[in-house]
Design an enzyme around this catalytic site. Structure first.
Site, PDB file in Angstrom:
ATOM      1  N   HIS A   1      38.783  33.089  46.931  1.00 38.65           N
ATOM      2  CA  HIS A   1      39.788  33.215  45.871  1.00 38.65           C
ATOM      3  C   HIS A   1      40.600  31.926  45.802  1.00 38.65           C
ATOM      4  O   HIS A   1      41.674  31.814  46.396  1.00 38.65           O
ATOM      5  CB  HIS A   1      40.682  34.413  46.201  1.00 38.65           C
TER       6      HIS A   1
ATOM      7  N   CYS B   1      45.105  41.171  39.549  1.00 40.12           N
ATOM      8  CA  CYS B   1      46.512  41.315  39.915  1.00 40.12           C
ATOM      9  C   CYS B   1      47.122  39.931  40.109  1.00 40.12           C
ATOM     10  O   CYS B   1      46.442  38.984  40.497  1.00 40.12           O
ATOM     11  CB  CYS B   1      46.644  42.152  41.177  1.00 40.12           C
TER      12      CYS B   1
ATOM     13  N   CYS C   1      47.800  34.214  40.537  1.00 40.42           N
ATOM     14  CA  CYS C   1      46.347  34.330  40.646  1.00 40.42           C
ATOM     15  C   CYS C   1      45.655  34.400  39.286  1.00 40.42           C
ATOM     16  O   CYS C   1      44.462  34.123  39.185  1.00 40.42           O
ATOM     17  CB  CYS C   1      45.971  35.552  41.480  1.00 40.42           C
TER      18      CYS C   1
END
Length: 386
Positions: free
Chosen positions: A342, A372, A89
């Protein structure tokens, strides 16, 4: 030490899975970001030393030197190189940090850091699941990893539950946080906060300029009624980030490039930090990573004016705020991934784009971004608005 400057940022509006951006090839999404960065900055695309592209699911349309394909689909000359990176991510946040490091080292002067992810056309995890379905290999976690950690089931969903339980949150608190994300994102959109960030994209019926994930009709009752991913847990699709298609980018240059090409800096990069910890709980690493970044920068949490902490799951920014003591009013002021989506590899550059614009809109100075990442990693980037 030499400085690295952000002179331009841009992003697409997020598209829901199967939504407005379903017909856009991901290389073309990346190309539009590149074109926008060049057009907005006024720089000659031929002087770009490198393009660093974050992408998580590197398969199918996002495979075969994907970053290079974004360049080839753009208006940039074919002489501009590119590379694709995967830090889960945090991929495009790491792209920003690699770009800054290249500039600060003096080896390059003009670098684009960006990220792209079409989660509609290249579904999350398909670069693993399709191999498994074909009976090819044993998956990404070897026997040595299993022996060391006692499992091959490294799951972000399990990690999110572990963080929520460790920090003593209730589902009601997670759902309330999710509702606030939608409210803040809707207010930001309606107030024009995203207008300067977004690149309009042609779609059937007009132009795509609004993030599709924002729910204007969100209510606490509605969020609380969504089925839990684990009947004994607290995480649901409503208090987690949305699957999203999108792309975002940042143009990073040296001081010499500012003068040579008559560019105006929007921000200076103050600190670049990356740390790693427990891959099982996985998602808690932004907490110690932020501590380390502030220490290295000689700053305290109250020195920072705005924070962007990726809302992969509600307990992550909540645990981060609890740990750091940061003022919640400064955190994700325009909403986050729970509302905006996202798009995995693009989220780091999206957060940076929003952070730069938010600091300027409020006349504030310092911003901190963290998120994270799979494997128990976290990036932290501190910037100073100029």
């Amino acid at each position: 030490m030499a400085h690295a400057y952000i002179v331009e940022t841009a992003r697409t509006a997020g598209g829901r899975r199967g939504g407005a951006l379903r017909d856009w090839h991901p290389a073309n999404l990346g190309a539009e970001v590149l074109n926008a960065l060049v057009a907005r900055s006024g720089i000659d695309g031929a002087v770009i030393d490198d393009v660093i592209v974050g992408c998580v699911s590197q398969g199918g349309e996002q495979s075969f030197a994907f970053g290079r394909n974004c360049v080839l689909a753009s208006n940039l000359p074919q002489s501009v190189p590119a590379v694709t990176i995967d830090r889960q991510c945090g991929s495009s946040q790491q792209a920003v940090q690699f770009a800054a490091q290249a500039v600060m080292s003096g080896t390059q002067d003009v670098v684009v850091a960006m990220g792209v992810e079409s989660m509609t056309r290249v579904p999350m995890g398909s670069n693993v699941s399709l191999y498994a379905k074909a009976g090819l290999g044993e998956g990404p976690f070897s026997d040595r990893i299993e022996a060391r950690y006692g499992t091959k089931n490294f799951s972000q969903f399990i990690g999110a539950e572990m963080v929520a339980q460790k920090h003593g949150f209730t589902r009601a608190e997670l759902d309330a946080y999710a509702l606030e994300s939608h409210r803040r994102a809707a207010a930001a959109r309606d107030g024009g906060a995203f207008d300067a960030e977004i690149i309009p994209l042609a779609i059937d019926g007009g132009m795509h300029t609004r993030d599709e994930g924002i729910r204007d009709d969100a209510t606490l009752d509605g969020i609380s009624s969504v089925k839990l991913l684990d009947p004994d847990g607290m995480i649901s699709a409503a208090n987690a980030s949305q699957i999203c298609d999108g792309a975002a980018g940042v143009l990073v240059v040296s001081e010499a490039a500012l003068k040579k090409y008559n560019l105006t800096p929007k921000a200076r990069i103050v600190n670049l930090t990356v740390t790693a910890g427990d891959p099982v709980i996985m998602l808690e690493e932004p907490l110690p990573a932020t501590d380390r970044a502030l220490e290295r920068a000689g700053m305290k949490i109250d020195d920072i004016d705005l924070f962007e902490v990726n809302e992969a799951f509600a307990p992550i920014p909540m645990a981060w705020a609890k740990h750091t003591g940061a003022d919640p009013a400064k955190l994700n002021v325009n909403g986050g991934a729970i509302a905006l989506g996202h798009p995995l590899g693009a989220s780091g550059a999206r957060l940076m784009t929003t952070l730069v614009h938010s600091l300027h809109a409020r006349g504030q100075r310092y911003g901190l971004q963290t998120m994270c990442e799979g494997g128990g990693i976290a990036n932290v980037t501190i910037i100073e608005a100029l």
